[in-house]
Design an enzyme around this catalytic site. Sequence first.
Site: not given
Ligand code: DGY
Length: 325
Positions: A154, A236, A265, A283
């Site tokens: 993407g 993720r 997390e 993150h």
């Molecule tokens: C998102 O935008 O999904 C990120 O993981 C948060 O920074």
Amino acid sequence: MAAKVLVTREIPTAGTDPLKDYDVTVLGDGVPDRETLLEAASGASAILSTVTETMDAGLMDAAGSGLKVIANLAVGYDNVDVDAATERGVVVTNTPGVLDETTADTAFMLLLAAARRLGEAERLVRSGGWEAWGPMQLTGPEVSGKKLGIVGFGRIGQAMGRRARGFGMRIFYDARSRKPEAERELDARRMSLEEILSTCDFVSVHTPLTDGTHHLIGAAELATMKPEAVLVNTSRGPVVDEAALAGALLEKRIFAAGLDVYEEEPKVHPKLLELENVVLAPHIGSASIETRGAMAALAAENLVAVMRGEEPPNAVNSDAHGDAL
Ligand code: DGY
């Protein structure tokens, strides 16, 4: 009386300034505990949430029937139970488009750091253990000219591809459909995940977390990777099986990994913490000052649009509009 808006964490003012017409509660800088969140949500018409808060049916019910929108300050929204929101006529929005370059920067930074052993190198210098330059010291695989496999092609995956092209890398991608424009721009070729894992020198994961992508990269997949390969994950945590990855890194079945996200997390698998050949970031994929401001502004824009009965720019459950708009 002004409608009640709950902002679950302290966010850049670009996100709170547009909310001045509402009765806004901003919870503190830390992650609110569940009880605090439930109490603060009571009577809210809108919630501006972040990835650290679980927005489930219980939370929506605690807010009550007046809840119109959950504006998540993130592109990923796996922390929100979208079905529960849709059932309740609550619009869920996210913040796509404003964090692509920043997140790809983080992914490429981790790719370079893992390949060139920056974590180990820094630990060596800080420990006072660095005695001299060494011809064999801290060597890792060359990045330039190598094959990069991008899993999930993407906006962020493609931004990763643009960075890699600057390093003369060859781009391969796995996506549900072909992306002819990006193929032309990046001279990229679509491959199956199996082919990517077995042939690429670097693999970077950019797919959202869904039921279908949970543990997409597990023990079986890691076993097919090259021993000199480097795995990067900025999407993720649960997309990669952390225990299996720790095993593969420990046994040097792959060269290294760079991680920004984790299965639970802020917990990190204890074995990963002990390994030298993994670079661990907390993150921070989208954590540039400018991007966090843009994310906050977009989350607020989405929230205000729904509150005004207008179409928000980034609804993820357009089917909820019936009640909310
Ligand atoms: C998102 O935008 O999904 C990120 O993981 C948060 O920074």
